[in-house]
Design a protein around this motif. Structure first.
Motif, PDB file in Angstrom:
ATOM      1  N   ARG A  38       0.846  -1.198   0.000  1.00 10.52           N
ATOM      2  CA  ARG A  38       0.000   0.000   0.000  1.00 10.52           C
ATOM      3  C   ARG A  38       0.877   1.242   0.000  1.00 10.52           C
ATOM      4  O   ARG A  38       1.736   1.416   0.861  1.00 10.52           O
ATOM      5  CB  ARG A  38      -0.924   0.013   1.217  1.00 10.52           C
ATOM      6  N   ASP A  39       0.660   2.094  -1.008  1.00 12.99           N
ATOM      7  CA  ASP A  39       1.358   3.374  -1.107  1.00 12.99           C
ATOM      8  C   ASP A  39       0.574   4.380  -0.269  1.00 12.99           C
ATOM      9  O   ASP A  39      -0.522   4.815  -0.647  1.00 12.99           O
ATOM     10  CB  ASP A  39       1.425   3.805  -2.579  1.00 12.99           C
ATOM     11  N   LEU A  40       1.129   4.763   0.889  1.00 11.10           N
ATOM     12  CA  LEU A  40       0.404   5.618   1.822  1.00 11.10           C
ATOM     13  C   LEU A  40       0.263   7.042   1.312  1.00 11.10           C
ATOM     14  O   LEU A  40      -0.683   7.748   1.673  1.00 11.10           O
ATOM     15  CB  LEU A  40       1.114   5.617   3.179  1.00 11.10           C
ATOM     16  N   GLU A  41       1.183   7.508   0.487  1.00  8.84           N
ATOM     17  CA  GLU A  41       1.117   8.885   0.000  1.00  8.84           C
ATOM     18  C   GLU A  41       0.135   9.025  -1.155  1.00  8.84           C
ATOM     19  O   GLU A  41      -0.551  10.034  -1.282  1.00  8.84           O
ATOM     20  CB  GLU A  41       2.512   9.349  -0.422  1.00  8.84           C
ATOM     21  N   ARG A  42       0.056   8.022  -2.001  1.00  9.21           N
ATOM     22  CA  ARG A  42      -0.812   8.108  -3.182  1.00  9.21           C
ATOM     23  C   ARG A  42      -2.105   7.320  -3.003  1.00  9.21           C
ATOM     24  O   ARG A  42      -2.932   7.274  -3.906  1.00  9.21           O
ATOM     25  CB  ARG A  42      -0.053   7.596  -4.412  1.00  9.21           C
ATOM     26  N   ASN A  43      -2.221   6.648  -1.855  1.00  8.80           N
ATOM     27  CA  ASN A  43      -3.411   5.855  -1.550  1.00  8.80           C
ATOM     28  C   ASN A  43      -3.669   4.823  -2.653  1.00  8.80           C
ATOM     29  O   ASN A  43      -4.788   4.655  -3.128  1.00  8.80           O
ATOM     30  CB  ASN A  43      -4.636   6.756  -1.359  1.00  8.80           C
ATOM     31  N   GLU A  44      -2.586   4.129  -3.053  1.00  8.48           N
ATOM     32  CA  GLU A  44      -2.676   3.102  -4.084  1.00  8.48           C
ATOM     33  C   GLU A  44      -2.308   1.749  -3.483  1.00  8.48           C
ATOM     34  O   GLU A  44      -1.547   1.661  -2.519  1.00  8.48           O
ATOM     35  CB  GLU A  44      -1.729   3.410  -5.251  1.00  8.48           C
ATOM     36  N   VAL A  45      -2.852   0.687  -4.078  1.00 12.51           N
ATOM     37  CA  VAL A  45      -2.574  -0.677  -3.624  1.00 12.51           C
ATOM     38  C   VAL A  45      -1.940  -1.452  -4.783  1.00 12.51           C
ATOM     39  O   VAL A  45      -2.444  -1.429  -5.905  1.00 12.51           O
ATOM     40  CB  VAL A  45      -3.851  -1.392  -3.152  1.00 12.51           C
ATOM     41  N   ILE A  46      -0.838  -2.112  -4.501  1.00 10.35           N
ATOM     42  CA  ILE A  46      -0.120  -2.918  -5.493  1.00 10.35           C
ATOM     43  C   ILE A  46      -0.136  -4.364  -5.008  1.00 10.35           C
ATOM     44  O   ILE A  46       0.237  -4.646  -3.866  1.00 10.35           O
ATOM     45  CB  ILE A  46       1.334  -2.436  -5.654  1.00 10.35           C
ATOM     46  N   VAL A  47      -0.577  -5.283  -5.860  1.00 10.91           N
ATOM     47  CA  VAL A  47      -0.620  -6.704  -5.512  1.00 10.91           C
ATOM     48  C   VAL A  47       0.405  -7.444  -6.370  1.00 10.91           C
ATOM     49  O   VAL A  47       0.389  -7.340  -7.596  1.00 10.91           O
ATOM     50  CB  VAL A  47      -2.023  -7.297  -5.732  1.00 10.91           C
ATOM     51  N   VAL A  48       1.298  -8.176  -5.723  1.00 12.12           N
ATOM     52  CA  VAL A  48       2.359  -8.918  -6.414  1.00 12.12           C
ATOM     53  C   VAL A  48       2.142 -10.408  -6.172  1.00 12.12           C
ATOM     54  O   VAL A  48       2.089 -10.854  -5.020  1.00 12.12           O
ATOM     55  CB  VAL A  48       3.755  -8.500  -5.906  1.00 12.12           C
ATOM     56  N   GLN A  49       1.993 -11.172  -7.253  1.00 14.87           N
ATOM     57  CA  GLN A  49       1.868 -12.625  -7.161  1.00 14.87           C
ATOM     58  C   GLN A  49       3.261 -13.242  -7.257  1.00 14.87           C
ATOM     59  O   GLN A  49       3.946 -13.075  -8.260  1.00 14.87           O
ATOM     60  CB  GLN A  49       0.974 -13.166  -8.281  1.00 14.87           C
ATOM     61  N   VAL A  50       3.681 -13.937  -6.227  1.00 11.67           N
ATOM     62  CA  VAL A  50       5.032 -14.511  -6.165  1.00 11.67           C
ATOM     63  C   VAL A  50       4.926 -16.019  -6.360  1.00 11.67           C
ATOM     64  O   VAL A  50       4.540 -16.751  -5.446  1.00 11.67           O
ATOM     65  CB  VAL A  50       5.712 -14.183  -4.822  1.00 11.67           C
ATOM     66  N   LYS A  51       5.253 -16.470  -7.565  1.00 12.03           N
ATOM     67  CA  LYS A  51       5.221 -17.900  -7.869  1.00 12.03           C
ATOM     68  C   LYS A  51       6.617 -18.514  -7.897  1.00 12.03           C
ATOM     69  O   LYS A  51       6.764 -19.725  -7.869  1.00 12.03           O
ATOM     70  CB  LYS A  51       4.526 -18.133  -9.212  1.00 12.03           C
ATOM     71  N   SER A  52       7.624 -17.655  -7.976  1.00  9.61           N
ATOM     72  CA  SER A  52       9.006 -18.121  -7.974  1.00  9.61           C
ATOM     73  C   SER A  52       9.787 -17.275  -6.986  1.00  9.61           C
ATOM     74  O   SER A  52       9.785 -16.044  -7.084  1.00  9.61           O
ATOM     75  CB  SER A  52       9.608 -18.013  -9.381  1.00  9.61           C
ATOM     76  N   PHE A  53      10.428 -17.919  -6.048  1.00 11.15           N
ATOM     77  CA  PHE A  53      11.153 -17.191  -5.012  1.00 11.15           C
ATOM     78  C   PHE A  53      12.362 -18.014  -4.581  1.00 11.15           C
ATOM     79  O   PHE A  53      12.494 -19.195  -4.922  1.00 11.15           O
ATOM     80  CB  PHE A  53      10.249 -16.900  -3.813  1.00 11.15           C
ATOM     81  N   THR A  54      13.247 -17.369  -3.823  1.00  8.21           N
ATOM     82  CA  THR A  54      14.467 -18.010  -3.338  1.00  8.21           C
ATOM     83  C   THR A  54      14.317 -18.330  -1.859  1.00  8.21           C
ATOM     84  O   THR A  54      13.705 -17.561  -1.118  1.00  8.21           O
ATOM     85  CB  THR A  54      15.680 -17.083  -3.550  1.00  8.21           C
ATOM     86  N   VAL A  55      14.877 -19.465  -1.455  1.00  7.99           N
ATOM     87  CA  VAL A  55      14.833 -19.877  -0.051  1.00  7.99           C
ATOM     88  C   VAL A  55      16.263 -20.014   0.453  1.00  7.99           C
ATOM     89  O   VAL A  55      17.138 -20.507  -0.267  1.00  7.99           O
ATOM     90  CB  VAL A  55      14.076 -21.212   0.107  1.00  7.99           C
TER      91      VAL A  55
END
Length: 509
Positions: free
Chosen positions: A319-336
């Motif tokens: 959530r961008d608090l200054e612009r009041n925007e929401v960004i959703v990121v789908q993470v299907k590949s990640f590092t462990v």
């Protein structure tokens, strides 16, 4: 013989001999030419001469390399005998010599005299396939069938060729019967249910055994919950296992698996006993966000959170608090990390964030799509720069008159003694102490004030380092009183930072 010896009379006082041989059959001049034959060996042994007619000459040379005239021409013919007859000795069965269970048998025979190559001829009597195998130019005395042969009765013949490509007679017929055994019924042994009686992997690996291994297996899986609907059926498996692929991952249902063996001839065993499993994938654990936090200049930050093996993908809500925007990121590949307990994901350039203040949450999904609850939020800020040059401060020269003010100000840990004679501004983490009795008035008090005001003006720009420093002090603090105290502490720190060039200059002088 293909290895004749050419002999001549020895010449007295000869130091060496020169031999010249033409092949009249092929028209090759100097087919053999040897110019340094020792005087001690007035002969030459030929090697593997092809069949044909030859003419030879020889001359002698003394120690001064002076040669005698050439001898009279000597003609001879090499007439290679036809090769002998080989004897077929295989294939041979492991139990009965004439019954073969291998569908790609090895044919063997004895070496024939004067043979340089062989021809193999195999006839399937049952199917009237003549020849089912015919191989020429075989230089060894064995041949392995390149394809699987059908069941039936067979006859085998072999013949040899000599160096003149003259063929010998066919061998005596060799007979055998190819009878491939019918596969036995296999038994499924895996996957094994957990103590709760279920399998927690939606892409399990099924394994089986058999008393007699088959060259191929056929596997099928039905969904009992869905009225025994067939969900998987694969043939020609060459291993005794099968793993459900990701694109066919199983739902949380009850399933039954069966397998059967198939031989090369197409004969099949009966299906194995049904092997029942129940798929129950555990719910994912709610992750705990770790980073980013505080202030960073990285617009594609790396997110870190706690991970468990039951989570196959994640969703990050920013959530961008200054612009009041929401960004959703789908993470299907990640590092462990090596411990398997921390996951990492770096935003790609295409999703770079802007300068501003953010909060983010994470939730996990298991392999069947069940989501965990959202995590607690983590806050962070992205500034344009943290370099001192980005602080909108006045030039150090304008602050020279503030030297004594700077000398009277310092940030120290809160003392245990009483502060009766000091003017004190207390904060949660530190105390700003001004010793008024030691303060000497400056001649131009407007200069420090102007510097401070210019610094305060720079705080109005959220992209400045001064703003970033103040923001980082209370970004994660929801308590209003605590934010005010931290802001005061940050402001005092920035004032001291603004004075630092002046103090450094005094020390240098």
């Amino acid at each position: 013989s293909v290895n004749p010896r050419i002999v001549w009379t020895a010449v007295k006082d000869a130091a060496k001999y020169d031999l010249w041989v033409n092949n009249l059959t092929t028209g090759a001049a100097q087919y053999i030419r040897r110019q340094d034959i020792s005087r001690l060996t007035p002969y030459f042994d030929c090697t593997d001469l092809p069949q044909g007619t030859y003419t030879a000459w020889v001359r002698a040379a003394n120690g001064n390399n002076e040669f005698s005239p050439w001898s009279a021409a000597y003609s001879f013919t090499v007439d290679v005998l036809v090769p002998g007859i080989p004897v077929v000795t295989g294939p041979v069965g492991s139990v009965s010599a004439k019954i073969i269970t291998t569908t790609n048998p090895t044919f063997t025979w004895t070496a024939a005299p004067r043979a340089v190559k062989y021809e193999l001829w195999v006839y399937n009597v049952t199917l009237q396939l003549a020849p089912i195998i015919r191989q020429e130019n075989l230089t060894e005395t064995k041949y392995v069938a390149l394809t699987n042969l059908p069941q039936g009765d067979y006859r085998v013949f072999v013949r040899a060729y000599n160096s003149a490509n003259e063929v010998g007679e066919w061998s005596t017929v060799f007979t055998f019967k190819l009878d491939e055994p019918t596969p036995l019924i296999p038994r499924i042994t895996a996957p094994v249910a957990n103590p709760a009686g279920s399998v927690d992997n939606p892409t399990p690996t099924f394994k089986w055994t058999a008393d007699l291994d088959a060259p191929f297996y056929e596997f099928k899986l039905v969904d009992v919950t869905q009225n025994s609907t067939e969900v998987v059926r694969v043939s020609n498996l060459k291993t005794k296992s099968y793993t459900i692929p990701d694109n066919k991952r199983l739902a949380e249902h009850i399933y039954e698996a069966q397998v059967r063996g198939t031989n090369v001839s197409g004969e099949m065993s009966n299906w194995s006993e049904p092997y029942r499993i129940r798929i129950k994938v555990p719910n994912p654990t709610t992750p705990t966000p770790i980073s980013p936090s505080g202030t960073t200049r990285d617009k594609t930050p790396t997110f870190q959170w706690t991970h468990d093996r039951g989570s196959s993908r994640y969703e990050i809500l920013i959530r961008d608090l200054e612009r009041n925007e929401v960004i959703v990121v789908q993470v299907k590949s990640f590092t462990v990390d090596p411990t398997g307990k921390i996951a990492f994901y770096t935003l790609p350039d295409s999703q770079a964030l802007k300068v501003g203040t953010y909060r983010f949450w994470i939730r996990a999904f298991n392999s069947v799509g069940t989501a965990s609850s959202w995590s607690n939020y983590k806050a962070f800020a992205i500034s344009a720069s943290l370099d001192l040059k980005d602080l909108k401060l006045v030039e150090p020269a304008k602050l020279q008159s503030a030297e004594e003010l700077y000398a009277a100000i310092e940030i120290v840990a809160e003392p245990e003694s009483e502060n009766a004679d000091l003017g004190i501004v207390e904060t949660a983490a530190s105390t700003l102490i001004v010793n008024e009795r030691n303060f000497t008035a400056v001649s131009d008090v407007s200069m420090p004030l102007a510097a401070i005001e210019e610094l305060m003006e720079s705080l109005a720009d959220p992209s400045s380092a001064a703003s970033a420093m103040m923001l980082g002090s209370f970004l994660d603090d929801s308590n209003e009183e605590s934010r005010n105290v931290n802001a005061s502490s940050a402001a005092a720190s920035i004032v001291a930072l603004a004075m630092m060039p002046v103090r450094r200059k005094r020390r240098e002088t």
